[in-house]
Design a protein around this motif. Structure first.
Motif, PDB file in Angstrom:
ATOM      1  N   SER A  12      -7.776   6.778  -2.410  1.00 62.11           N
ATOM      2  CA  SER A  12      -7.345   6.205  -3.684  1.00 62.11           C
ATOM      3  C   SER A  12      -6.680   4.850  -3.513  1.00 62.11           C
ATOM      4  O   SER A  12      -6.675   4.031  -4.438  1.00 62.11           O
ATOM      5  N   GLY A  43      -3.725   8.785  -8.838  1.00 61.33           N
ATOM      6  CA  GLY A  43      -4.875   8.534  -9.691  1.00 61.33           C
ATOM      7  C   GLY A  43      -5.491   9.769 -10.295  1.00 61.33           C
ATOM      8  O   GLY A  43      -6.414   9.663 -11.113  1.00 61.33           O
ATOM      9  N   ASP A  47      -0.847   8.019 -13.289  1.00 64.49           N
ATOM     10  CA  ASP A  47      -1.478   6.703 -13.346  1.00 64.49           C
ATOM     11  C   ASP A  47      -0.443   5.612 -13.093  1.00 64.49           C
ATOM     12  O   ASP A  47       0.773   5.858 -13.070  1.00 64.49           O
ATOM     13  N   SER A 264      -4.187   1.162  -8.007  1.00 67.49           N
ATOM     14  CA  SER A 264      -3.845   2.581  -8.015  1.00 67.49           C
ATOM     15  C   SER A 264      -2.339   2.750  -8.165  1.00 67.49           C
ATOM     16  O   SER A 264      -1.563   1.842  -7.838  1.00 67.49           O
ATOM     17  N   PRO A 265      -1.891   3.912  -8.642  1.00 65.65           N
ATOM     18  CA  PRO A 265      -0.451   4.180  -8.695  1.00 65.65           C
ATOM     19  C   PRO A 265       0.230   3.990  -7.340  1.00 65.65           C
ATOM     20  O   PRO A 265       1.318   3.425  -7.265  1.00 65.65           O
TER      21      PRO A 265
END
Length: 283
Positions: A12, A43, A47, A264-265
């Motif tokens: 991710s 993800g 988020d 991505s987070p």
């Protein structure tokens, strides 16, 4: 081998846009975003917007994917009839994910090779996308590997951050000086070096000038290429991302494909809101 079915696995932290991952059947291994109360799959269960909104209350940490998630993903790939796996993962200089997956490859239920992109975010993800495009086109496996390695060598990303605070907190500062004069609003333009570690390639005063400089660097990197793929990643800064995309496309006739999407987070934890990343892959 005749009738090989090649799966592409990434993480991710490589920021492959969800719609592209779904379209190209890319398998994404989620990192972990950790708060005091609980952890979330990057993800999947959280988020980037949620991370940004909570930064004043708590700055989370990130960690490797769960071993069980990797085991389950490898089994899923096998059950779907794939005969080989190519892992294309974010830099081993910034995360232990590459080494985790490389070690797991030894016991993988089907043959598996793992590539270290020495890059991060969409800078890593664009090479995973390239590998998946080749796999979907039924290109022979050895050629997929060779062309993906070439793509890795021909991919560069330039980051501008609103602040270095989160990069410093997360211990990912690399060769970027955390002491760059905040009083003078001097901002570094950051890339990954040959070891896959953050380093400063230029400095500029203020956000406007730093974004302009990052565009110049991207154009310079792409100028000799006959065809390039462009990707703009952002941390809650879509307007800036679209403006930069339009500016580069207007100046660079060789752009054959363009992606724009959020980080991505997990990457957002270390970069904070306002990030802009310009990635160029020379085809």
């Amino acid at each position: 081998m005749i009738n090989e079915k090649v799966a592409v696995l990434t993480d991710s932290g490589s920021d492959v846009p969800a719609e592209i991952a779904a379209k190209l059947h890319i398998f994404v291994l989620p990192l972990q975003v950790n708060y005091k109360a609980r952890s979330f799959r990057d993800g999947v269960e959280i988020d980037a917007q949620t991370v940004y909104e909570g930064l004043e209350t708590e700055v989370p940490t990130t960690s490797l994917p769960l071993g069980s998630d990797l085991t389950d993903l490898l089994e899923k790939i096998k059950q779907e009839g794939y005969t080989r796996i190519l892992g294309v993962l974010l830099s081993s200089g910034l995360s232990g994910t590459y080494n985790m997956v490389r070690l797991a490859a030894v016991d993988s239920p089907i043959p598996m090779e793992v590539l270290d992109t020495k890059n991060i975010g969409i800078g890593s993800g664009m090479s995973a996308i390239k590998a998946a495009e080749l796999a979907n086109a039924k290109v022979p496996y050895e050629q997929i590997v060779a062309l993906t390695k070439k793509a890795i060598e021909n991919t560069k990303i330039f980051f501008v951050l609103s602040t270095l605070e989160y990069l410093k907190r997360g211990g990912r500062i690399g060769k970027v000086s955390a002491m760059i004069g905040s009083a003078f609003d001097i901002k570094p333009i950051i890339t990954c070096n040959e070891e896959g570690i953050y380093t400063t390639v230029a400095k500029a005063r203020g956000r406007k000038q730093s974004l302009r400089k990052s565009v110049e660097l991207a154009l310079e990197y792409a100028k000799e290429a006959s065809s390039v793929t462009l990707s703009i990643a952002h941390g809650n800064a879509l307007a800036d991302a679209n403006e930069i995309k339009d500016e580069i496309v207007s100046q660079l006739r060789s752009v054959s494909n363009v992606f724009v999407g959020p980080v991505s987070p997990a990457l957002g934890v270390h970069t904070g809101p306002g990030l802009i990343g310009i990635c160029v892959q020379k085809d």
